[in-house]
Enzyme design. Structure first.
Site, PDB file in Angstrom:
ATOM      1  N   HIS A  98      34.556  39.383  28.516  1.00 53.28           N
ATOM      2  CA  HIS A  98      35.158  38.417  27.610  1.00 53.28           C
ATOM      3  C   HIS A  98      34.608  38.537  26.193  1.00 53.28           C
ATOM      4  CE1 HIS A  98      37.112  35.438  30.622  1.00 53.28           C
ATOM      5  NE2 HIS A  98      37.156  36.685  31.076  1.00 53.28           N
ATOM      6  N   HIS A 121      37.986  42.959  39.088  1.00 50.11           N
ATOM      7  CA  HIS A 121      38.145  42.058  40.221  1.00 50.11           C
ATOM      8  C   HIS A 121      37.629  42.651  41.530  1.00 50.11           C
ATOM      9  CE1 HIS A 121      41.626  39.899  37.905  1.00 50.11           C
ATOM     10  NE2 HIS A 121      40.435  39.722  37.348  1.00 50.11           N
TER      11      HIS A 121
END
Length: 699
Positions: A73, A241
């Site tokens: 992020h 993920h």
């Protein structure tokens, strides 16, 4: 004096010294000045991964996924259109990023890193540590990473130059007026994220409505604006993920405010649940709840196994978020609880994960990765390196022992150029070539002005102005450029030096001749060593975004825009790393040198075009003149008494007389006793532009 670098003996500060690649850099004299034990640092970061703290316990006893999300992020705010965002400044520590909904609980990740930052202090930046933590996290879970480079520098306040969107609320739907979409879901430039407060796409679906094919369209736009292609998109989504989980096992309404809105006693921590237990298995972040894979702390191919081996159905998380869960999954394929290994839960997929299954192009890539785990690991490692280093600039800025040897096309590689040549002889050849001052200065400026301080791309090094796509950009006047290059390229070939050096040296010569015409003898500093990039090592699509749409310094607009010409000039000035006074002196100098795009006369407030005089500022501030609109954003400069039109001008020119700050600078340069200061300051700013990308001189 060595002929490797030219210096003037005049009074200007810029004339004394000037680093050249032939001189000793600080690191040559003090090679241990960095004094960071990088191996020990990595060991400490690795140890942190499994050192669970009671105040924010690690899922399954491993902080890896939290650190990865923090790094992802941080780097994932980068957008290629203007090069802003990204992880190279440590901006996640400040508003608004520290309080974005998508960054919920990353404040905890940074607090977990604080003991390491405290220990190593000034030897490592927050920006480096954040990205390093994510990379080490992957290594600690079994991924062979592609490499890592130190070299990021921290900022110490929120960034004011980045446009994150016009919305006034977090996660506002695209249908709401004043948003970032227009037409058929056309995302405003330069934005990349689909909503205010998100890093990329909405994990629940477009505007929170699950539809994997619609989400795939959002992903393709968003990742492309982050400089990623389809393969990199699939690799990053799947690799991101493969480890960790989403957190939504609770009531999001019980969470306290974000860090910027939290109480002073919370000491910069946000999203605190002061009503119920809000840590471990009860943590709430995105609202989605569950892990993607069977073994969330291990790098493997389990993501693709679950995605393709099971059918998936829509369900709601305990926090009320949409998520996909498998139908009739075997018990042994379920991940265990983060606190109790005797309990197993359904894995989950977001709408973005399901897009990899339903979008035909994404699925082809995902199926290939499923069949070839080694190819997936390599693709992800490379994509992760690109994601976390895209805004760090060229490879010459990379620091440390973990820098990969391979040169990558997205690094905009430029080979080193020669420094051991007779600069004066080359300059003499240029002087005898017949090129005008305007041609020499304009070409050098156009070559250098592409530099962006945001992601440290562009600039004169490499001379990509002679290659596609730059040689066809309207702002570079292709016909004039081709004519000038036809003169300069043979000079470079005859001297066996780079065209890049010759272009800049020609621009310097033009400035010197113009200063001489104004009665000031100077030698513009010059540092040889630029190289010439090749077309094969130039990513045309990646360079398309560097095309100037306007250049106030050359009084040019490609077309009409919603924003004003002066706003566009300020944006380019900021990207180039120039100050207000540098902008002022450069515009005034460029006008009198006759460098306007297309040879227009707007703003050329002088009868001595080609001489580096302060006439622009003298006439701009002269109360004997009046200013009158003449249509199409143009103005006439008239004699106050006779009404005779003396010159024409644009909004760019008028702003230097109307804005109080810029007028103050203009008045300084208009003063009778500052004619030489004007020349000196112009050369100083010019030299800064010409060398903005010479990171080899800054070591």
């Amino acid at each position: 004096m060595s002929n490797n670098s030219e210096r003037s003996q005049g009074k200007c500060p810029v004339m004394h010294g000037g680093t050249t690649s032939g001189e000793q850099a600080n690191m040559a004299w003090w090679p241990k000045s960095l004094n960071l034990d990088m191996a020990a640092l990595k060991q400490d970061v690795t140890a942190l991964m499994t050192d669970s703290q009671d105040w924010w316990p690690a899922d399954w006893g491993h902080y890896g996924a939290l650190m990865i999300r923090m790094a992802w992020h941080s780097a994932g705010t980068y957008r290629i259109a203007d090069g802003r965002g990204g992880g190279s400044t440590g901006n996640q520590r400040f508003a608004p990023l520290n309080s974005w909904p998508d960054n919920a609980n990353l404040d905890k990740a940074r607090r977990l890193l604080w003991p390491i930052k405290k220990k190593y202090g000034n030897k490592i930046s927050w920006a480096d540590l954040i990205i390093l933590a994510g990379t080490v996290a992957y290594e600690s879970m079994g991924l062979k990473t592609f490499g890592f480079a130190f070299g990021r520098e921290d900022i110490w306040h929120p960034e004011k130059d980045i446009y994150w969107g016009a919305e006034k609320e977090w996660l506002a739907p695209s249908s709401k007026p004043g948003g970032r979409y227009s037409g058929e879901r056309d995302l405003d430039n330069p934005l990349a994220a689909v909503m205010m407060g998100l890093i990329y796409v909405n994990p629940e679906g477009v505007d929170g409505n699950p539809d994997p094919l619609k989400t795939a369209k959002d992903m393709r736009v968003t990742f492309a604006r982050m400089a990623m292609d389809d393969e990199e998109t699939v690799a990053l989504t799947a690799g991101g993920h493969t480890v960790g989980k989403c957190h939504g096992n609770g009531d999001a309404r019980l969470l306290g405010p974000e860090p910027e809105g939290a109480a002073v006693e919370d000491q910069g921590l946000g999203w605190l649940n002061k009503t119920q237990r809000g840590i471990g298995r009860n943590a709430v972040t995105s609202g989605i709840e569950g892990a993607w894979t069977t073994h969330p702390t291990r790098w493997d191919n389990g993501y693709f196994y679950l995605l393709f081996n099971y059918e998936w159905e829509l369900k709601k998380s305990p926090a009320g978020a949409w998520q996909w869960e498998p139908v009739n999954i075997r018990e042994e394929d379920k991940p265990v609880d983060v606190e109790d290994p005797a309990i197993r839960h359904n894995p989950i997929m977001t709408d973005a994960d399901m897009a990899l299954k339903f979008d035909p192009e994404y699925r082809k890539i995902a199926e290939r990765f499923r069949a070839d785990p080694a190819a997936f690991s390599d693709a992800f490692a490379r994509a992760w390196f690109k994601l976390t280093h895209r805004d760090l600039g060229p490879k010459t800025r990379y620091v440390g022992p973990y820098v990969p040897a391979e040169d990558l096309i997205w690094q905009d590689p430029v080979p080193a150029g020669r420094t051991d040549y007779d600069v004066a002889a080359v300059k003499a050849s240029i002087a005898a070539s017949g090129l005008s001052i305007s041609d020499m200065v304009s070409t050098a400026w156009d070559s250098a002005r592409t530099f962006r301080g945001s992601d440290l791309r562009g600039g004169a090094n490499g001379a990509r102005i002679r290659l596609a796509p730059q040689n066809e950009w309207e702002g570079n006047e292709p016909a004039r450029l081709a004519r000038v290059l036809k003169v300069l390229e043979p000079i470079a070939a005859a001297s066996q030096i780079s065209v890049a050096d010759v272009i800049v040296l020609a621009g310097n010569l033009g400035v010197e001749l113009a200063a001489r015409a104004a009665g000031v003898e100077v030698t513009v500093p010059f540092s040889p060593g630029r190289g010439d990039a090749s077309q094969a090592r130039t990513d045309v699509a990646s360079f398309d975004v560097l095309e100037p749409l306007a250049d106030g310094y050359r009084n040019w607009l490609k077309k009409d825009y919603a924003v004003t010409a002066e706003e566009l000039m300020l944006d380019r000035t900021q990207l180039m790393g120039l100050t207000a006074h540098e902008m002022t002196v450069l515009v005034g100098g460029m006008r009198v040198l006759g460098t306007n795009h297309g040879g227009t006369r707007h703003g050329v407030f002088t009868e001595r075009e080609g001489a580096l005089t302060n006439d622009y500022f003298v006439n701009l501030t002269d109360m004997a003149n009046t200013w009158h609109p003449s249509g199409d954003r143009l103005y006439e400069v008239r004699d106050r008494k006779s009404g005779k039109v003396k010159w024409t001008a644009t909004r760019i020119d008028l702003v230097f007389g109307s804005n109080s700050v810029l007028r103050a600078y203009a008045e300084v340069y208009a003063q009778d006793d500052n004619k030489e200061k004007f020349v000196c300051d112009f050369i100083s700013a010019w030299n800064k532009v010409m060398n903005a990308d010479r990171f080899d001189l800054m070591s």
